[in-house]
Design a protein around this motif. Sequence first.
Motif, PDB file in Angstrom:
ATOM      1  N   VAL A  64     -35.282 -23.549   3.340  1.00 64.47           N
ATOM      2  CA  VAL A  64     -35.988 -23.711   2.071  1.00 64.47           C
ATOM      3  C   VAL A  64     -36.609 -25.108   2.046  1.00 64.47           C
ATOM      4  CG1 VAL A  64     -35.787 -23.703  -0.449  1.00 64.47           C
ATOM      5  CG2 VAL A  64     -34.353 -22.168   0.921  1.00 64.47           C
ATOM      6  N   PHE A  65     -37.906 -25.148   1.728  1.00 66.10           N
ATOM      7  CA  PHE A  65     -38.662 -26.390   1.691  1.00 66.10           C
ATOM      8  C   PHE A  65     -39.245 -26.617   0.297  1.00 66.10           C
ATOM      9  CE2 PHE A  65     -38.639 -25.162   6.102  1.00 66.10           C
ATOM     10  CZ  PHE A  65     -38.563 -26.354   6.796  1.00 66.10           C
ATOM     11  N   PHE A  66     -39.611 -27.878   0.041  1.00 67.77           N
ATOM     12  CA  PHE A  66     -40.203 -28.263  -1.235  1.00 67.77           C
ATOM     13  C   PHE A  66     -41.402 -29.168  -0.981  1.00 67.77           C
ATOM     14  CE2 PHE A  66     -35.726 -27.501  -1.594  1.00 67.77           C
ATOM     15  CZ  PHE A  66     -35.650 -26.611  -2.647  1.00 67.77           C
ATOM     16  N   THR A  67     -42.410 -29.033  -1.828  1.00 67.86           N
ATOM     17  CA  THR A  67     -43.590 -29.882  -1.742  1.00 67.86           C
ATOM     18  C   THR A  67     -44.297 -29.876  -3.088  1.00 67.86           C
ATOM     19  OG1 THR A  67     -45.480 -30.469  -0.347  1.00 67.86           O
ATOM     20  CG2 THR A  67     -45.246 -28.134  -0.937  1.00 67.86           C
ATOM     21  N   SER A  68     -45.306 -30.713  -3.212  1.00 72.80           N
ATOM     22  CA  SER A  68     -46.063 -30.794  -4.456  1.00 72.80           C
ATOM     23  C   SER A  68     -47.322 -31.611  -4.224  1.00 72.80           C
ATOM     24  CB  SER A  68     -45.169 -31.469  -5.508  1.00 72.80           C
ATOM     25  OG  SER A  68     -45.892 -31.942  -6.589  1.00 72.80           O
ATOM     26  N   ASP A  69     -48.267 -31.446  -5.137  1.00 68.64           N
ATOM     27  CA  ASP A  69     -49.445 -32.312  -5.217  1.00 68.64           C
ATOM     28  C   ASP A  69     -50.288 -32.341  -3.949  1.00 68.64           C
ATOM     29  OD1 ASP A  69     -49.059 -33.416  -7.967  1.00 68.64           O
ATOM     30  OD2 ASP A  69     -47.164 -34.080  -7.072  1.00 68.64           O
ATOM     31  N   THR A  70     -50.476 -31.190  -3.325  1.00 67.45           N
ATOM     32  CA  THR A  70     -51.341 -31.136  -2.156  1.00 67.45           C
ATOM     33  C   THR A  70     -52.796 -31.436  -2.530  1.00 67.45           C
ATOM     34  OG1 THR A  70     -51.320 -28.735  -2.465  1.00 67.45           O
ATOM     35  CG2 THR A  70     -49.942 -29.625  -0.702  1.00 67.45           C
ATOM     36  N   HIS A  71     -53.224 -31.014  -3.702  1.00 69.63           N
ATOM     37  CA  HIS A  71     -54.601 -31.268  -4.153  1.00 69.63           C
ATOM     38  C   HIS A  71     -55.619 -30.850  -3.091  1.00 69.63           C
ATOM     39  CE1 HIS A  71     -54.042 -33.775  -7.908  1.00 69.63           C
ATOM     40  NE2 HIS A  71     -52.810 -33.777  -7.417  1.00 69.63           N
ATOM     41  N   PHE A  72     -55.401 -29.686  -2.462  1.00 67.38           N
ATOM     42  CA  PHE A  72     -56.367 -29.197  -1.494  1.00 67.38           C
ATOM     43  C   PHE A  72     -57.757 -29.158  -2.141  1.00 67.38           C
ATOM     44  CE2 PHE A  72     -52.569 -27.095   0.432  1.00 67.38           C
ATOM     45  CZ  PHE A  72     -52.694 -27.586   1.720  1.00 67.38           C
ATOM     46  N   GLY A  73     -58.774 -29.574  -1.394  1.00 69.40           N
ATOM     47  CA  GLY A  73     -60.150 -29.525  -1.877  1.00 69.40           C
ATOM     48  C   GLY A  73     -60.560 -30.621  -2.831  1.00 69.40           C
ATOM     49  N   HIS A  74     -59.675 -31.544  -3.138  1.00 68.47           N
ATOM     50  CA  HIS A  74     -59.924 -32.552  -4.169  1.00 68.47           C
ATOM     51  C   HIS A  74     -60.365 -33.887  -3.562  1.00 68.47           C
ATOM     52  CE1 HIS A  74     -58.168 -35.093  -7.693  1.00 68.47           C
ATOM     53  NE2 HIS A  74     -59.468 -34.919  -7.825  1.00 68.47           N
ATOM     54  N   ALA A  75     -61.659 -34.160  -3.620  1.00 68.59           N
ATOM     55  CA  ALA A  75     -62.194 -35.407  -3.064  1.00 68.59           C
ATOM     56  C   ALA A  75     -61.594 -36.633  -3.748  1.00 68.59           C
ATOM     57  CB  ALA A  75     -63.714 -35.426  -3.172  1.00 68.59           C
ATOM     58  N   THR A 121     -61.806 -25.857  -5.983  1.00 77.03           N
ATOM     59  CA  THR A 121     -61.829 -24.866  -4.921  1.00 77.03           C
ATOM     60  C   THR A 121     -61.854 -23.495  -5.577  1.00 77.03           C
ATOM     61  OG1 THR A 121     -60.516 -26.350  -3.541  1.00 77.03           O
ATOM     62  CG2 THR A 121     -60.589 -24.057  -2.865  1.00 77.03           C
ATOM     63  N   GLY A 122     -62.767 -22.641  -5.161  1.00 76.22           N
ATOM     64  CA  GLY A 122     -62.883 -21.302  -5.737  1.00 76.22           C
ATOM     65  C   GLY A 122     -61.700 -20.418  -5.383  1.00 76.22           C
ATOM     66  N   PRO A 123     -61.502 -19.350  -6.158  1.00 77.04           N
ATOM     67  CA  PRO A 123     -60.361 -18.456  -5.930  1.00 77.04           C
ATOM     68  C   PRO A 123     -60.298 -17.868  -4.524  1.00 77.04           C
ATOM     69  CG  PRO A 123     -61.396 -17.968  -8.038  1.00 77.04           C
ATOM     70  CD  PRO A 123     -62.269 -18.971  -7.346  1.00 77.04           C
ATOM     71  N   ASP A 124     -61.433 -17.457  -3.960  1.00 74.80           N
ATOM     72  CA  ASP A 124     -61.418 -16.876  -2.611  1.00 74.80           C
ATOM     73  C   ASP A 124     -61.008 -17.916  -1.569  1.00 74.80           C
ATOM     74  OD1 ASP A 124     -62.162 -14.430  -3.625  1.00 74.80           O
ATOM     75  OD2 ASP A 124     -64.287 -14.672  -3.130  1.00 74.80           O
ATOM     76  N   ALA A 125     -61.528 -19.129  -1.699  1.00 77.17           N
ATOM     77  CA  ALA A 125     -61.176 -20.199  -0.764  1.00 77.17           C
ATOM     78  C   ALA A 125     -59.702 -20.585  -0.920  1.00 77.17           C
ATOM     79  CB  ALA A 125     -62.078 -21.406  -0.971  1.00 77.17           C
ATOM     80  N   MET A 126     -59.215 -20.622  -2.177  1.00 78.70           N
ATOM     81  CA  MET A 126     -57.793 -20.932  -2.396  1.00 78.70           C
ATOM     82  C   MET A 126     -56.906 -19.854  -1.786  1.00 78.70           C
ATOM     83  SD  MET A 126     -57.123 -22.672  -6.106  1.00 78.70           S
ATOM     84  CE  MET A 126     -57.984 -21.468  -7.095  1.00 78.70           C
TER      85      MET A 126
END
Length: 175
Positions: A3-14, A58-63
Amino acid sequence: MAVFFTSDTHFGHAGALGRFRRPFASVAAMDEAMVAAWNATVSPGDEVWHLGDFALRTGPDAMAALLDRLNGTKHLIAGNNDGPPTLALPGWASVGHYAEIRAEDTHLVLCHYPFRTWNGMYKGALNLHGHSHGALKPMPRQIDVGVDVWGFRPVRLAELAAPRRRKAAATAAAP
């Protein structure tokens, strides 16, 4: 299954590059480095709790395509930047705003936001959170699981519970 944990990846966020001082040349480089770090850490049979702020701008399809590329069974605890399209992604095994689970014989209280008090805090429960990007001084038994603290990858509870090694682990794992 781990089991892993993470947060705040902010993918796509310049804006994450400058605001959080992320060491990447571009958003695409950041996203690819985090996908690679995630998949190098998490096996397909593992479980990951993402404590909010998955992707922005980031759009829904890309997400959905991005989420599909990430190993493991993925749960989302919504953050302040996770709107309805993020919450509705088909790749989440569960979506909520708060959870209490047991992992590695430890009671965990999961939320995007850090708490001042939480259920079981005086009985050994840990509060795992994101949101602060490593800028908030933690209380005892409270841990920021954000990628900015942990080398841009998910982490296991055993690693989270070793506070003396946190800074060294984050520095060694940074791209």
